[in-house]
Design a protein around this motif. Structure first.
Motif, PDB file in Angstrom:
ATOM      1  N   LEU A  92      24.761 149.778 101.687  1.00 38.01           N
ATOM      2  CA  LEU A  92      23.328 149.664 101.445  1.00 38.01           C
ATOM      3  C   LEU A  92      23.031 148.548 100.440  1.00 38.01           C
ATOM      4  O   LEU A  92      22.143 147.719 100.654  1.00 38.01           O
ATOM      5  CB  LEU A  92      22.774 150.998 100.937  1.00 38.01           C
ATOM      6  CG  LEU A  92      21.293 151.068 100.608  1.00 38.01           C
ATOM      7  CD1 LEU A  92      20.465 150.844 101.862  1.00 38.01           C
ATOM      8  CD2 LEU A  92      20.970 152.418  99.979  1.00 38.01           C
ATOM      9  N   LEU A  93      23.795 148.509  99.363  1.00 39.65           N
ATOM     10  CA  LEU A  93      23.587 147.475  98.346  1.00 39.65           C
ATOM     11  C   LEU A  93      23.945 146.085  98.878  1.00 39.65           C
ATOM     12  O   LEU A  93      23.339 145.093  98.462  1.00 39.65           O
ATOM     13  CB  LEU A  93      24.394 147.794  97.088  1.00 39.65           C
ATOM     14  CG  LEU A  93      23.894 148.985  96.276  1.00 39.65           C
ATOM     15  CD1 LEU A  93      24.849 149.280  95.121  1.00 39.65           C
ATOM     16  CD2 LEU A  93      22.495 148.754  95.764  1.00 39.65           C
ATOM     17  N   ASP A  94      24.895 146.015  99.786  1.00 38.33           N
ATOM     18  CA  ASP A  94      25.235 144.734 100.398  1.00 38.33           C
ATOM     19  C   ASP A  94      24.043 144.201 101.199  1.00 38.33           C
ATOM     20  O   ASP A  94      23.728 143.015 101.144  1.00 38.33           O
ATOM     21  CB  ASP A  94      26.468 144.886 101.297  1.00 38.33           C
ATOM     22  CG  ASP A  94      27.018 143.556 101.752  1.00 38.33           C
ATOM     23  OD1 ASP A  94      27.034 142.609 100.933  1.00 38.33           O
ATOM     24  OD2 ASP A  94      27.429 143.456 102.932  1.00 38.33           O
ATOM     25  N   THR A  95      23.369 145.095 101.921  1.00 40.93           N
ATOM     26  CA  THR A  95      22.170 144.707 102.669  1.00 40.93           C
ATOM     27  C   THR A  95      21.068 144.233 101.714  1.00 40.93           C
ATOM     28  O   THR A  95      20.421 143.218 101.960  1.00 40.93           O
ATOM     29  CB  THR A  95      21.659 145.900 103.508  1.00 40.93           C
ATOM     30  OG1 THR A  95      22.704 146.340 104.363  1.00 40.93           O
ATOM     31  CG2 THR A  95      20.456 145.524 104.333  1.00 40.93           C
ATOM     32  N   VAL A  96      20.874 144.957 100.624  1.00 42.19           N
ATOM     33  CA  VAL A  96      19.871 144.572  99.622  1.00 42.19           C
ATOM     34  C   VAL A  96      20.236 143.215  99.025  1.00 42.19           C
ATOM     35  O   VAL A  96      19.372 142.348  98.840  1.00 42.19           O
ATOM     36  CB  VAL A  96      19.747 145.650  98.525  1.00 42.19           C
ATOM     37  CG1 VAL A  96      18.884 145.163  97.375  1.00 42.19           C
ATOM     38  CG2 VAL A  96      19.190 146.935  99.099  1.00 42.19           C
TER      39      VAL A  96
END
Length: 127
Positions: A92-96
């Motif tokens: 999720l943080l990679d997408t953000v």
């Protein structure tokens, strides 16, 4: 030496109260805590000396016998479950991160969700 449990303690004020095993309330000042101890949780068992002060019984030379169990630690998820959550959080943080590199912050609702997930995982890790 008498023993008892912490009834309450407020670190910002530097004092609290103990309850002896026979039910007597005893004032606990931060100066009576063992060196390096700045906070104690309610339910922590202690051994202490008692002196009569201006306002009643006061604890001296406190020694911690048993630390009260952490409610958060008792309720946290198993390590395997937390590992899965951390892996999903990384994705999720990679997408953000990709969006931020493109000059876009997450939408308000999505940002709030991500922040709440981060806090929940942090609380489990910190317990």
């Amino acid at each position: 030496m008498p023993t008892g449990k912490v009834k309450w303690y407020e670190p910002s004020k530097g004092f609290g109260f103990l309850v002896t095993d026979d039910g007597q309330e005893v004032y606990l000042n931060a100066s009576a805590l063992p060196a390096g101890t700045t906070e104690v949780r309610p339910g922590t068992r202690m051994e202490f000396g008692v002196a009569e002060g201006r306002k009643g019984a006061q604890a001296l030379s406190v020694r911690i016998l048993d630390v009260a169990p952490s409610v958060v630690r008792a309720k946290r998820k198993p390590a395997e479950t937390t590992a899965l959550l951390v892996e999903d959080l990384i994705k999720l943080l990679d997408t953000v991160s990709n969006g931020l590199r493109s000059g876009r912050y997450p939408e308000k609702g999505q940002g709030a969700t991500i922040a709440s997930v981060l806090r929940a995982v942090a609380d489990d890790l910190d317990a």
